[in-house]
Design a protein around this motif. Sequence first.
Motif, short mmCIF file in Angstrom:
data_model
loop_
_atom_site.label_atom_id
_atom_site.label_comp_id
_atom_site.label_asym_id
_atom_site.label_seq_id
_atom_site.Cartn_x
_atom_site.Cartn_y
_atom_site.Cartn_z
N THR A 1 0.83 -1.29 -0.01
CA THR A 1 0.03 -0.05 -0.12
C THR A 1 0.64 1.25 0.06
OG1 THR A 1 -0.35 0.23 2.52
CG2 THR A 1 -1.90 -1.22 1.08
N GLU B 1 -5.40 1.98 -2.65
CA GLU B 1 -6.69 2.03 -2.66
C GLU B 1 -7.07 0.53 -2.48
OE1 GLU B 1 -10.18 3.19 -5.96
OE2 GLU B 1 -8.34 4.57 -5.62
N ASP C 1 -8.64 -1.39 5.04
CA ASP C 1 -10.22 -1.67 5.54
C ASP C 1 -11.23 -2.50 4.57
OD1 ASP C 1 -10.04 0.10 3.51
OD2 ASP C 1 -11.69 1.21 4.17
N LYS C 2 -10.35 -2.90 3.50
CA LYS C 2 -10.78 -3.97 2.57
C LYS C 2 -10.69 -5.44 2.87
CE LYS C 2 -11.36 -0.57 -0.80
NZ LYS C 2 -11.22 -0.48 -2.05
N ILE D 1 -9.85 -8.92 2.13
CA ILE D 1 -9.19 -9.50 1.18
C ILE D 1 -8.68 -10.75 1.67
CG2 ILE D 1 -6.99 -9.60 -0.26
CD1 ILE D 1 -7.30 -6.60 -0.31
N PRO E 1 -10.26 -11.23 -3.77
CA PRO E 1 -11.30 -10.47 -3.20
C PRO E 1 -12.32 -11.58 -2.51
CG PRO E 1 -11.70 -10.57 -5.52
CD PRO E 1 -10.31 -11.09 -5.33
#
Length: 85
Positions: free
Chosen positions: A39, A47, A52-53, A55, A80
Motif C-alpha cells: 500500500t 486503494e 479496511d478492505k 481480502i 477478493p
Amino acid sequence: MKLQLRFFASLREGLGLSEEWVNLPADVKTIAQLRHHLTQRGGAWAEVLASDKVIRCALNQRMVKESIALEEGAEVAFFPPVTGG
C-alpha cells in the motif's frame, strides 16, 4: 526475501497486473506486513489493498491468515471475497 505475488479478479483489474516478483526488505515478515508494504506504493495499490478492505490470502496455494510468516521464494496470492448462490 523474494516472492511471487498473484492478484485475482477485481484486485487484478484494479492494479492492472496479475502477477509480479518482488524483493522485500528484511522487516516484512508476514502477509499483513507485505500488504501494508504494497500500500505504500500509493495510488491504486493504496486503494485496492487498503486495510479496511476484506481480502483473502493464500501462501503456496493454501488459504491462510494474514499473520502467517512469509517464506523465501513463496507464492502469495490475494483474492477478493467470493460470494455464490
